[in-house]
Design a protein around this motif. Structure first.
Motif, PDB file in Angstrom:
ATOM      1  N   LEU A   1       0.800  -1.223   0.000  1.00  0.00           N
ATOM      2  CA  LEU A   1       0.000   0.000   0.000  1.00  0.00           C
ATOM      3  C   LEU A   1       0.836   1.279   0.000  1.00  0.00           C
ATOM      4  CD1 LEU A   1      -2.759  -1.033   2.586  1.00  0.00           C
ATOM      5  CD2 LEU A   1      -2.773  -1.299   0.099  1.00  0.00           C
ATOM      6  N   GLN A   2       2.144   1.146   0.071  1.00  0.00           N
ATOM      7  CA  GLN A   2       2.987   2.333   0.108  1.00  0.00           C
ATOM      8  C   GLN A   2       2.779   3.191  -1.129  1.00  0.00           C
ATOM      9  OE1 GLN A   2       7.171   1.589   0.397  1.00  0.00           O
ATOM     10  NE2 GLN A   2       7.710   3.747   0.588  1.00  0.00           N
ATOM     11  N   GLY A   3       2.677   4.490  -0.903  1.00  0.00           N
ATOM     12  CA  GLY A   3       2.577   5.435  -2.015  1.00  0.00           C
ATOM     13  C   GLY A   3       1.180   5.649  -2.543  1.00  0.00           C
ATOM     14  N   LEU A   4       0.158   5.037  -1.917  1.00  0.00           N
ATOM     15  CA  LEU A   4      -1.224   5.167  -2.413  1.00  0.00           C
ATOM     16  C   LEU A   4      -2.014   6.229  -1.658  1.00  0.00           C
ATOM     17  CD1 LEU A   4      -2.220   1.426  -2.969  1.00  0.00           C
ATOM     18  CD2 LEU A   4      -1.430   3.091  -4.646  1.00  0.00           C
ATOM     19  N   ASP A   5      -1.402   6.869  -0.634  1.00  0.00           N
ATOM     20  CA  ASP A   5      -2.125   7.878   0.161  1.00  0.00           C
ATOM     21  C   ASP A   5      -3.447   7.297   0.650  1.00  0.00           C
ATOM     22  OD1 ASP A   5      -2.697  10.292   1.405  1.00  0.00           O
ATOM     23  OD2 ASP A   5      -3.615  11.167  -0.378  1.00  0.00           O
ATOM     24  N   TYR A   6      -3.349   6.170   1.321  1.00  0.00           N
ATOM     25  CA  TYR A   6      -4.531   5.393   1.690  1.00  0.00           C
ATOM     26  C   TYR A   6      -4.350   4.830   3.095  1.00  0.00           C
ATOM     27  CZ  TYR A   6      -7.713   1.365   1.695  1.00  0.00           C
ATOM     28  OH  TYR A   6      -8.671   0.446   2.027  1.00  0.00           O
ATOM     29  N   SER A   7      -5.413   4.851   3.875  1.00  0.00           N
ATOM     30  CA  SER A   7      -5.353   4.344   5.244  1.00  0.00           C
ATOM     31  C   SER A   7      -6.409   3.278   5.470  1.00  0.00           C
ATOM     32  CB  SER A   7      -5.572   5.485   6.254  1.00  0.00           C
ATOM     33  OG  SER A   7      -4.553   6.454   6.173  1.00  0.00           O
ATOM     34  N   GLU A   8      -6.028   2.215   6.147  1.00  0.00           N
ATOM     35  CA  GLU A   8      -6.978   1.183   6.557  1.00  0.00           C
ATOM     36  C   GLU A   8      -6.379   0.438   7.747  1.00  0.00           C
ATOM     37  OE1 GLU A   8      -5.718  -2.775   4.012  1.00  0.00           O
ATOM     38  OE2 GLU A   8      -7.399  -1.602   3.286  1.00  0.00           O
ATOM     39  N   PRO A   9      -7.220  -0.123   8.606  1.00  0.00           N
ATOM     40  CA  PRO A   9      -6.695  -0.988   9.663  1.00  0.00           C
ATOM     41  C   PRO A   9      -6.341  -2.351   9.096  1.00  0.00           C
ATOM     42  CG  PRO A   9      -9.075  -0.984   9.734  1.00  0.00           C
ATOM     43  CD  PRO A   9      -8.684  -0.029   8.631  1.00  0.00           C
ATOM     44  N   LEU A  10      -5.534  -3.106   9.819  1.00  0.00           N
ATOM     45  CA  LEU A  10      -5.302  -4.476   9.391  1.00  0.00           C
ATOM     46  C   LEU A  10      -6.630  -5.228   9.460  1.00  0.00           C
ATOM     47  CD1 LEU A  10      -1.951  -5.267  11.235  1.00  0.00           C
ATOM     48  CD2 LEU A  10      -2.275  -4.881   8.785  1.00  0.00           C
ATOM     49  N   PRO A  11      -6.947  -6.026   8.468  1.00  0.00           N
ATOM     50  CA  PRO A  11      -8.249  -6.709   8.454  1.00  0.00           C
ATOM     51  C   PRO A  11      -8.361  -7.718   9.583  1.00  0.00           C
ATOM     52  CG  PRO A  11      -6.854  -7.532   6.693  1.00  0.00           C
ATOM     53  CD  PRO A  11      -6.136  -6.353   7.279  1.00  0.00           C
ATOM     54  N   GLY A  12      -9.544  -7.768  10.184  1.00  0.00           N
ATOM     55  CA  GLY A  12      -9.761  -8.660  11.310  1.00  0.00           C
ATOM     56  C   GLY A  12     -10.749  -9.767  11.040  1.00  0.00           C
ATOM     57  N   SER A  13     -11.166  -9.924   9.794  1.00  0.00           N
ATOM     58  CA  SER A  13     -12.179 -10.916   9.481  1.00  0.00           C
ATOM     59  C   SER A  13     -12.101 -11.266   8.008  1.00  0.00           C
ATOM     60  CB  SER A  13     -13.574 -10.375   9.820  1.00  0.00           C
ATOM     61  OG  SER A  13     -14.594 -11.244   9.372  1.00  0.00           O
ATOM     62  N   ALA A  14     -12.482 -12.503   7.681  1.00  0.00           N
ATOM     63  CA  ALA A  14     -12.597 -12.906   6.285  1.00  0.00           C
ATOM     64  C   ALA A  14     -14.006 -12.719   5.759  1.00  0.00           C
ATOM     65  CB  ALA A  14     -12.185 -14.370   6.131  1.00  0.00           C
ATOM     66  N   ILE A  15     -14.975 -12.488   6.647  1.00  0.00           N
ATOM     67  CA  ILE A  15     -16.374 -12.459   6.217  1.00  0.00           C
ATOM     68  C   ILE A  15     -16.966 -11.055   6.183  1.00  0.00           C
ATOM     69  CG2 ILE A  15     -16.825 -14.832   6.903  1.00  0.00           C
ATOM     70  CD1 ILE A  15     -18.089 -13.781   9.469  1.00  0.00           C
ATOM     71  N   LEU A  16     -16.463 -10.150   7.002  1.00  0.00           N
ATOM     72  CA  LEU A  16     -16.979  -8.782   7.018  1.00  0.00           C
ATOM     73  C   LEU A  16     -15.820  -7.796   6.938  1.00  0.00           C
ATOM     74  CD1 LEU A  16     -19.704  -9.051   9.824  1.00  0.00           C
ATOM     75  CD2 LEU A  16     -20.136  -8.763   7.378  1.00  0.00           C
ATOM     76  N   TYR A  17     -16.105  -6.634   6.358  1.00  0.00           N
ATOM     77  CA  TYR A  17     -15.116  -5.566   6.271  1.00  0.00           C
ATOM     78  C   TYR A  17     -15.341  -4.574   7.407  1.00  0.00           C
ATOM     79  CZ  TYR A  17     -14.687  -7.664   1.687  1.00  0.00           C
ATOM     80  OH  TYR A  17     -14.515  -8.559   0.667  1.00  0.00           O
ATOM     81  N   SER A  18     -14.308  -3.835   7.743  1.00  0.00           N
ATOM     82  CA  SER A  18     -14.379  -2.975   8.924  1.00  0.00           C
ATOM     83  C   SER A  18     -15.386  -1.846   8.785  1.00  0.00           C
ATOM     84  CB  SER A  18     -12.995  -2.395   9.240  1.00  0.00           C
ATOM     85  OG  SER A  18     -12.488  -1.653   8.140  1.00  0.00           O
ATOM     86  N   PHE A  19     -15.843  -1.541   7.569  1.00  0.00           N
ATOM     87  CA  PHE A  19     -16.857  -0.505   7.406  1.00  0.00           C
ATOM     88  C   PHE A  19     -18.276  -1.064   7.495  1.00  0.00           C
ATOM     89  CE2 PHE A  19     -15.331  -1.631   3.068  1.00  0.00           C
ATOM     90  CZ  PHE A  19     -16.496  -2.191   2.550  1.00  0.00           C
ATOM     91  N   GLN A  20     -18.419  -2.384   7.740  1.00  0.00           N
ATOM     92  CA  GLN A  20     -19.742  -2.984   7.791  1.00  0.00           C
ATOM     93  C   GLN A  20     -20.254  -3.139   9.221  1.00  0.00           C
ATOM     94  OE1 GLN A  20     -18.776  -6.467   4.904  1.00  0.00           O
ATOM     95  NE2 GLN A  20     -20.968  -6.033   4.631  1.00  0.00           N
ATOM     96  N   LYS A  21     -21.566  -3.068   9.359  1.00  0.00           N
ATOM     97  CA  LYS A  21     -22.206  -3.287  10.645  1.00  0.00           C
ATOM     98  C   LYS A  21     -21.955  -4.722  11.089  1.00  0.00           C
ATOM     99  CE  LYS A  21     -26.749  -3.228  12.897  1.00  0.00           C
ATOM    100  NZ  LYS A  21     -28.217  -3.060  12.689  1.00  0.00           N
ATOM    101  N   GLY A  22     -21.606  -4.886  12.358  1.00  0.00           N
ATOM    102  CA  GLY A  22     -21.377  -6.209  12.912  1.00  0.00           C
ATOM    103  C   GLY A  22     -19.950  -6.696  12.814  1.00  0.00           C
ATOM    104  N   TYR A  23     -19.090  -5.929  12.137  1.00  0.00           N
ATOM    105  CA  TYR A  23     -17.684  -6.330  12.009  1.00  0.00           C
ATOM    106  C   TYR A  23     -17.027  -6.441  13.371  1.00  0.00           C
ATOM    107  CZ  TYR A  23     -12.653  -5.650  11.334  1.00  0.00           C
ATOM    108  OH  TYR A  23     -11.291  -5.751  11.395  1.00  0.00           O
ATOM    109  N   HIS A  24     -16.202  -7.464  13.523  1.00  0.00           N
ATOM    110  CA  HIS A  24     -15.406  -7.635  14.738  1.00  0.00           C
ATOM    111  C   HIS A  24     -14.013  -8.088  14.325  1.00  0.00           C
ATOM    112  CE1 HIS A  24     -14.895  -8.294  19.078  1.00  0.00           C
ATOM    113  NE2 HIS A  24     -14.159  -9.333  18.738  1.00  0.00           N
TER     114      HIS A  24
END
Length: 568
Positions: free
Chosen positions: A350-373
Motif C-alpha cells: 500500500l505504500q505510495g497510495l495515500d490510503y489508510s486502513e486498519p489491518l483486516p480482522g475478518s474474512a467475512i466482514l469488512y471494517s466498514f460494515q455493521k457487525g464487524y469484529h
C-alpha cells in the motif's frame, strides 16, 4: 456471491491486478523483518477501511446512445459463476450476457431488476420462510426458453448439494430450500425454505438456463473455456470470444425486452496487467486498474482521462495448504502464521497510495460494515518467539543450516507466485525473510498468471497469496466457504465436522444481527485451524476517460450493463 480474485493477482478472480512496484517498495520487501520496513505505515492508523465510492453515477436518460467501450479481458477457465472453480473474471463476464435479476447499491441495499422480477414478497409461515417472485412476462432466454419458475428451480437443484457431482460452490443456503414451484402461473416462482434465510437474495442474483443445469456434466463442463450465448439473457450478447486470449465482443441483444443498452459494443482485449496499463496510456483501452503506487502513477495524467478511487470489498490472504505433507500439523501452520508480520506486508503493498486502513480482522466482514469484529487479533498474534517454541514442542529441530527438520524431512515450503511483477516478488521475499528466523525455508516458485485457476482448483501450493472479492454484502453467509471442511471453495482444506455443524446451525438464525454475532464467534473457532490469515484490502483505483458513466469504485454496487456509457 463471493469470487476469488487472482493476484496480479488471484481468484476468487483475476480481473483486478497488481502491477509494477516502485523500486523503493521492492527494497522495502527485501528488508525482511527489520524496523525500516514498518517505519511508514499511515495505512494502519484508520479505525475502519474507507467506504467511499467514485464511479460517476448517472441515470439511464443522462447517458448517450452509442459508442464502444474497450476494457481488459482475461482467459476464463470456468465461466459458470455457480461452479466452485469460477473466479471474479468469470462473474464479471457472466454479468454482461446473463440475467442480472438482483443487484445491490454501493452500501448493500437490495435492488430488484423489474426486467426480470416485477414483484417480490416474503413471508414466514409456520416458522418457515416463503419467497414469492413474480417474473416479467417478457423475460426469455435467448434460445426461447421462458424465464419462469423452472429457472429458479434449476438454479436451486444444481446448487443444493443433493447431487455431489454438481461441483457447486455454495450449497448450504440452497440446501435449506425444500421446494420451488409455480404460483398463480409458471411466471410466478414460490421458494419454500426450512426455517428462515436472512440473506436469500444472494442465492438468485442471476439464474441458470434449465438447459445449463440439466445434468452435472453440463453444469461442470459447458462453460469450460466456452461461452453459451444462446443460454443467456439481457441487453447484450456475446458475438465473439477467443478462449485462448480472453478477447471478446458484446453487442446489443436483438432479443432483449427491456431498455436497450446505451453502448453499441463492449470489447474485451486479453492483456496482462502491465500491457493493459500501457494500452490505456496509448488510448487503446478505456479502462485500467492499479493496485500499487507505480500503477497509480502510470494511469494518472493520461490526456482526457481521470482516476477514480474508493473503498474496496477486496481482501488478500496468505493461504496455507493444510493437505500438503509438511502442513498437516496444526502446530506448524500456527507457527507460520504467528511469524507473518502483516504490517510489513501491508506497507509493501500500500505504500505510495495515500490510503489508510486498519489491518483486516475478518474474512467475512469488512471494517466498514455493521457487525464487524476484529476476530483475527483475538486468535493469531504476531509472535515469532512463540512460533519457535511451538515448533520445538512439535519436534522440529533447528539444523546447522538454520532450517528445521523432523523425521529426516526439512521444513522447506514452496511459495507459489503468479506473475513476475516486482511488487509480487517483494511480497514473496518478505514472507521468506519473516519465516527464516523461525527455521522455515521458503522457496519461491514463479508461474504464469494463467495458471491461477489450476493452482487453486487443484490445491497445488504450500503457501499462496490470493484474494477475495465480495459481490454481495452478506458476509456471515460465507463462513462455510472459508471454514467448512467439505466446501469446494475452501482453498486450505482446514475444518472439522463439529465446526461444520455449528456453521450450518448459524445459517438457520433468522435475525441478521444475531446471525452475524454467531458468525463472529465461529470465525474465531475457524481461524484457530490456522489455514490462512487476512493481510490487507487496499483501495479500488481505476483510470477511465472523463465522462464515462457508471464505471469505477462501487463497493457492493453493480450498475446494470444497459446504463454504462458516456454521459450526455
Amino acid at each position: 456471491m463471493r469470487t476469488n480474485l487472482g493476484r496480479l493477482t488471484r481468484l476468487r478472480g483475476r480481473a483486478d491486478t497488481r502491477t509494477v512496484a516502485l523500486l523503493a517498495v521492492l527494497a522495502l520487501g527485501l528488508a525482511g523483518c527489520g524496523a525500516d520496513a514498518r517505519s511508514n505505515e499511515p495505512h494502519t492508523t484508520a479505525s475502519a477501511a474507507p467506504a467511499n465510492v467514485d464511479y460517476n453515477p448517472q441515470p439511464y436518460d443522462n447517458v448517450k446512445d452509442g459508442g464502444t467501450l474497450r476494457v481488459p479481458g482475461s482467459v476464463i477457465e470456468q465461466g459458470n459463476p455457480f461452479h466452485a472453480d469460477a473466479n471474479l473474471s468469470a462473474a464479471r463476464f457472466w454479468f454482461w450476457y446473463n440475467a442480472d435479476a438482483i443487484t445491490y447499491s454501493p452500501t448493500g441495499e437490495v435492488q430488484y431488476n423489474p426486467d426480470y422480477f416485477t414483484a417480490v414478497k416474503t413471508a414466514v409461515v409456520g416458522g418457515n420462510q416463503r419467497v414469492t417472485i413474480t417474473i416479467n412476462p417478457k423475460a426469455t432466454f435467448n434460445d426461447g426458453t421462458p424465464i419462469d419458475y423452472r429457472s429458479v428451480e434449476a438454479t436451486w437443484k444444481a446448487n443444493n448439494g443433493s447431487n455431489k457431482d454438481y461441483y457447486a460452490s455454495d450449497t448450504i443456503p440452497y440446501s435449506r430450500i425444500t421446494a420451488v414451484h409455480a404460483g398463480t402461473n409458471d411466471k410466478q416462482a414460490i421458494i419454500e425454505f426450512n426455517g428462515v434465510n436472512a440473506w436469500w437474495t444472494a442465492l438468485f442474483t442471476t439464474l441458470l438456463n434449465p438447459k445449463a443445469a440439466a445434468d452435472a456434466t453440463t453444469f461442470n463442463t459447458a462453460y469450460l473455456k466456452k461461452v453459451q450465448p444462446q443460454w443467456g439473457a439481457g441487453p447484450y450478447v456475446v458475438t465473439k470470444y477467443d478462449p485462448e486470449t480472453g478477447d471478446a465482443t458484446f453487442e446489443r441483444n436483438p432479443k432483449w425486452w427491456g431498455k436497450k443498452g446505451k453502448l453499441d459494443k463492449r470489447i474485451l482485449v486479453g492483456l496482462e496487467s502491465q500491457a493493459a496499463i500501457n494500452a490505456f496510456r496509448n488510448g487503446e483501452l478505456d479502462y485500467a486498474s492499479a493496485g500499487d503506487a507505480e500503477g497509480l502513477k502510470q494511469i494518472s495524467g493520461v490526456n482526457g482521462t481521470e482516476v477514480r478511487r474508493g473503498g474496496s470489498p477486496f481482501e488478500y490472504f496468505l493461504f496455507l495448504n493444510a493437505k500438503a505433507p509438511l502442513l498437516t500439523d496444526t502446530a506448524v501452520r500456527k507457527a507460520i502464521l504467528e511469524s507473518v508480520d502483516r504490517k510489513q506486508i501491508a506497507a509493501i503493498n500500500l505504500q505510495g497510495l495515500d490510503y489508510s486502513e486498519p489491518l483486516p480482522g475478518s474474512a467475512i466482514l469488512y471494517s466498514f460494515q455493521k457487525g464487524y469484529h476484529d476476530n483475527v487479533s483475538e486468535v493469531i498474534k504476531h509472535d515469532p518467539g512463540a512460533a519457535k517454541k511451538e515448533l520445538d514442542a512439535a519436534g522440529w529441530a533447528v539444523g546447522n543450516d538454520g532450517i528445521r527438520s523432523k523425521d529426516g524431512k526439512k521444513l522447506e515450503l514452496g511459495y507459489t507466485l503468479t506473475g513476475d511483477d516486482p511488487l509480487g516478488k517483494a511480497t514473496a521475499n518478505a514472507f521468506a525473510a519473516q519465516l527464516k528466523p523461525i527455521g522455515v525455508k521458503v522457496d519461491i516458485k514463479v508461474v504464469s498468471e494463467n495458471d491461477f485457476d489450476s493452482i487453486t482448483s487443484g490445491r497445488k501450493f504450500d503457501l499462496f497469496l490470493a484474494g477475495n472479492r465480495s459481490l454481495d454484502p452478506f458476509g456471515a453467509r460465507y463462513l462455510d466457504s472459508f471454514y467448512g471442511s467439505t466446501n469446494n471453495d475452501n482453498l486450505t482444506g482446514v475444518g472439522t465436522p463439529e465446526l461444520d455443524q455449528k456453521i450450518k446451525a448459524a445459517a438457520e438464525i433468522a435475525d441478521p444481527d444475531q446471525q452475524i454475532a454467531q458468525a463472529n464467534e465461529l470465525e474465531r473457532e475457524g481461524l484457530a485451524q490456522y489455514g490462512f490469515i487476512p493481510l490487507f484490502s487496499g483501495p479500488s483505483i481505476y483510470g477511465v476517460p472523463k465522462g464515462l458513466a457508471n464505471i469505477g469504485a462501487t463497493i457492493f454496487g453493480t450498475p446494470l450493463p444497459e446504463t454504462i456509457g458516456w454521459e450526455k
